[in-house]
Design a protein around this motif. Structure first.
Motif, PDB file in Angstrom:
ATOM      1  N   MET A 131       0.843  -1.196   0.000  1.00 20.07           N
ATOM      2  CA  MET A 131       0.000   0.000   0.000  1.00 20.07           C
ATOM      3  C   MET A 131       0.877   1.244   0.000  1.00 20.07           C
ATOM      4  SD  MET A 131      -2.945   1.133   2.763  1.00 20.07           S
ATOM      5  CE  MET A 131      -1.742   1.324   4.091  1.00 20.07           C
ATOM      6  N   ALA A 132       0.585   2.190  -0.864  1.00 19.27           N
ATOM      7  CA  ALA A 132       1.387   3.406  -0.975  1.00 19.27           C
ATOM      8  C   ALA A 132       1.235   4.241   0.290  1.00 19.27           C
ATOM      9  CB  ALA A 132       0.944   4.216  -2.192  1.00 19.27           C
ATOM     10  N   SER A 133       2.342   4.829   0.729  1.00 16.66           N
ATOM     11  CA  SER A 133       2.303   5.666   1.929  1.00 16.66           C
ATOM     12  C   SER A 133       1.696   7.018   1.595  1.00 16.66           C
ATOM     13  CB  SER A 133       3.722   5.853   2.483  1.00 16.66           C
ATOM     14  OG  SER A 133       4.546   6.471   1.519  1.00 16.66           O
ATOM     15  N   LYS A 134       1.122   7.649   2.610  1.00 17.28           N
ATOM     16  CA  LYS A 134       0.471   8.931   2.427  1.00 17.28           C
ATOM     17  C   LYS A 134       1.414  10.069   2.792  1.00 17.28           C
ATOM     18  CE  LYS A 134      -4.097   6.965   3.297  1.00 17.28           C
ATOM     19  NZ  LYS A 134      -5.310   7.023   4.152  1.00 17.28           N
ATOM     20  N   THR A 135       0.961  11.288   2.520  1.00 16.77           N
ATOM     21  CA  THR A 135       1.823  12.455   2.673  1.00 16.77           C
ATOM     22  C   THR A 135       2.007  12.824   4.142  1.00 16.77           C
ATOM     23  OG1 THR A 135       1.065  13.316   0.561  1.00 16.77           O
ATOM     24  CG2 THR A 135       2.117  14.873   2.045  1.00 16.77           C
ATOM     25  N   VAL A 136       3.256  13.084   4.500  1.00 14.06           N
ATOM     26  CA  VAL A 136       3.597  13.669   5.793  1.00 14.06           C
ATOM     27  C   VAL A 136       3.922  15.132   5.540  1.00 14.06           C
ATOM     28  CG1 VAL A 136       5.254  13.674   7.693  1.00 14.06           C
ATOM     29  CG2 VAL A 136       4.474  11.504   6.715  1.00 14.06           C
ATOM     30  N   ARG A 137       3.323  16.039   6.313  1.00 18.58           N
ATOM     31  CA  ARG A 137       3.507  17.462   6.054  1.00 18.58           C
ATOM     32  C   ARG A 137       4.154  18.166   7.233  1.00 18.58           C
ATOM     33  NH1 ARG A 137      -2.127  19.612   3.572  1.00 18.58           N
ATOM     34  NH2 ARG A 137      -2.888  18.797   5.555  1.00 18.58           N
ATOM     35  N   SER A 138       5.051  19.062   6.893  1.00 22.24           N
ATOM     36  CA  SER A 138       5.639  19.947   7.893  1.00 22.24           C
ATOM     37  C   SER A 138       4.645  21.049   8.227  1.00 22.24           C
ATOM     38  CB  SER A 138       6.930  20.556   7.349  1.00 22.24           C
ATOM     39  OG  SER A 138       7.375  21.617   8.177  1.00 22.24           O
ATOM     40  N   MET A 139       4.894  21.771   9.322  1.00 15.00           N
ATOM     41  CA  MET A 139       4.067  22.929   9.639  1.00 15.00           C
ATOM     42  C   MET A 139       4.768  24.237   9.280  1.00 15.00           C
ATOM     43  SD  MET A 139       2.044  22.046  13.185  1.00 15.00           S
ATOM     44  CE  MET A 139       3.395  21.321  14.091  1.00 15.00           C
ATOM     45  N   THR A 140       5.963  24.157   8.736  1.00 16.71           N
ATOM     46  CA  THR A 140       6.728  25.353   8.390  1.00 16.71           C
ATOM     47  C   THR A 140       6.760  25.525   6.876  1.00 16.71           C
ATOM     48  OG1 THR A 140       8.134  25.017  10.328  1.00 16.71           O
ATOM     49  CG2 THR A 140       8.948  26.517   8.636  1.00 16.71           C
ATOM     50  N   ALA A 141       6.194  26.638   6.388  1.00 16.44           N
ATOM     51  CA  ALA A 141       6.159  26.857   4.938  1.00 16.44           C
ATOM     52  C   ALA A 141       5.703  28.282   4.637  1.00 16.44           C
ATOM     53  CB  ALA A 141       5.227  25.851   4.256  1.00 16.44           C
ATOM     54  N   PHE A 142       5.747  28.619   3.329  1.00 19.65           N
ATOM     55  CA  PHE A 142       5.353  29.951   2.863  1.00 19.65           C
ATOM     56  C   PHE A 142       4.600  29.786   1.552  1.00 19.65           C
ATOM     57  CE2 PHE A 142       6.235  33.608   0.079  1.00 19.65           C
ATOM     58  CZ  PHE A 142       5.753  34.645   0.866  1.00 19.65           C
ATOM     59  N   GLY A 143       3.604  30.639   1.335  1.00 17.81           N
ATOM     60  CA  GLY A 143       2.873  30.633   0.073  1.00 17.81           C
ATOM     61  C   GLY A 143       2.507  32.049  -0.331  1.00 17.81           C
ATOM     62  N   ARG A 144       2.576  32.334  -1.632  1.00 14.88           N
ATOM     63  CA  ARG A 144       2.227  33.670  -2.132  1.00 14.88           C
ATOM     64  C   ARG A 144       1.541  33.538  -3.484  1.00 14.88           C
ATOM     65  NH1 ARG A 144       3.649  38.046  -5.224  1.00 14.88           N
ATOM     66  NH2 ARG A 144       3.559  40.096  -4.195  1.00 14.88           N
ATOM     67  N   ALA A 145       0.471  34.312  -3.671  1.00 20.89           N
ATOM     68  CA  ALA A 145      -0.233  34.290  -4.959  1.00 20.89           C
ATOM     69  C   ALA A 145      -1.018  35.583  -5.106  1.00 20.89           C
ATOM     70  CB  ALA A 145      -1.170  33.086  -5.051  1.00 20.89           C
ATOM     71  N   GLU A 146      -1.305  35.946  -6.376  1.00 25.83           N
ATOM     72  CA  GLU A 146      -2.102  37.142  -6.627  1.00 25.83           C
ATOM     73  C   GLU A 146      -3.081  36.881  -7.759  1.00 25.83           C
ATOM     74  OE1 GLU A 146       0.691  39.749  -9.658  1.00 25.83           O
ATOM     75  OE2 GLU A 146       0.985  40.018  -7.491  1.00 25.83           O
ATOM     76  N   SER A 147      -4.138  37.683  -7.769  1.00 23.91           N
ATOM     77  CA  SER A 147      -5.155  37.564  -8.806  1.00 23.91           C
ATOM     78  C   SER A 147      -5.669  38.961  -9.136  1.00 23.91           C
ATOM     79  CB  SER A 147      -6.304  36.675  -8.320  1.00 23.91           C
ATOM     80  OG  SER A 147      -7.294  36.541  -9.329  1.00 23.91           O
TER      81      SER A 147
END
Length: 291
Positions: free
Chosen positions: A1-17
């Motif tokens: 069975m394929a393993s699922k995603t482990v996520r960190s809590m440290t990150a950045f995101g930027r976007a505009e519209s």
């Protein structure tokens, strides 16, 4: 069975519209936290959307402290014509002259008049188009943040799995040495007791040796360490919000390492216990960043 995603809590995101009269830009920053704790910084025009934004955030993230900042700026490519309320401007000038005797001879700063609330009308904005742009940019920034958390989580997972491999190797090494360790300890105790207590019953000496050997037997602790490694691997493979479960397992790892250290009777097991504690502490530090 394929393993699922482990996520960190440290990150950045930027976007505009973009929309007809402006540009909506989001910047999202996330760090580790026990719970999901978002802090929105919104212009007044976006306040009515806050509940929608929080709901979208909860569907994507389970833990972390977040700073979510939205800026709304005029579209630089749009031609802008200032609309001046000339009647209000004249009223402001007349009022200034009335309250300041002799002001007719004094220069009146026109910029101050234009800064009076309502003299310059705010350009009309399509509220619906603006809201769509805000939500669209938020979704894009949140998606980028989630992707970054997943990439960082993959690195954390590799780091932890390497330490789990090292713990398994330490446990296997101690287990392999254990029969010789126990036998050597047994003979050492037998010799000392026979020298000091020659007058005692040999059967009593044997009983004492068995009791002391049992105290030095760490086979149960090794079994539990193996079980904790297996459980940690299972939790990592399950993915999702697993940080709290891993943090609990680190406490269990540490408990067994401490017991192993306290029951150590030879240098080899002492060194193994110390190495285990180092590996566990390295994992514990990284687990703090896992969602």
């Amino acid at each position: 069975m394929a393993s699922k995603t482990v996520r960190s809590m440290t990150a950045f995101g930027r976007a505009e519209s973009s929309y007809d009269s402006g540009i909506a830009t989001w910047e999202l920053r996330s760090v580790n936290h026990r719970y999901l704790e978002p802090h929105f910084r919104l212009p007044e025009a976006a306040r009515p959307l806050e509940s929608q934004l929080r709901e979208r955030l909860r569907k994507q993230l389970a833990r972390g402290k977040l700073e979510l900042t939205l800026s709304l700026k005029a579209n630089p490519g749009q031609e802008t014509t200032l609309q001046v309320d000339e009647d209000l401007a004249r009223a402001v000038v007349d009022a200034a002259m009335r309250v300041t005797p002799g002001s007719e001879s004094l220069p009146l700063n026109p910029l101050q008049v234009l800064q009076w609330p309502g003299v310059i009308a705010e350009p009309e904005t399509d509220a619906e188009a603006q809201s769509r742009a805000i939500l669209e940019a938020f979704d894009a920034a949140l998606s980028q943040l989630s992707d970054n958390r997943a990439r960082e989580g993959a690195e954390l997972r590799r780091f932890i799995e390497q330490r789990l491999d090292a713990i398994s190797a330490q446990v296997a090494g101690v287990r392999e040495m254990l029969p010789q360790i126990l036998e050597a300890q047994r003979e050492k105790l037998r010799t000392r007791l026979e020298e000091l207590l020659a007058e005692l019953d040999p059967e009593r000496i044997e009983q004492e040796i068995v009791l002391l050997a049992q105290k030095a037997d760490v086979d149960e602790e090794l079994d539990r360490l193996d079980a904790h490694v297996t459980e940690a691997r299972r939790v990592l493979a399950g993915g999702g919000p697993i940080g709290r479960r891993l943090d609990f397992l680190m406490q269990e790892f540490n408990r067994e390492a401490n017991t192993l250290s306290s029951k150590s009777v030879v240098t080899d097991t002492t060194q193994a216990a110390v190495e285990l504690k180092v590996l566990i502490e390295q994992m514990r530090e990284q687990v703090q960043n896992i969602e």
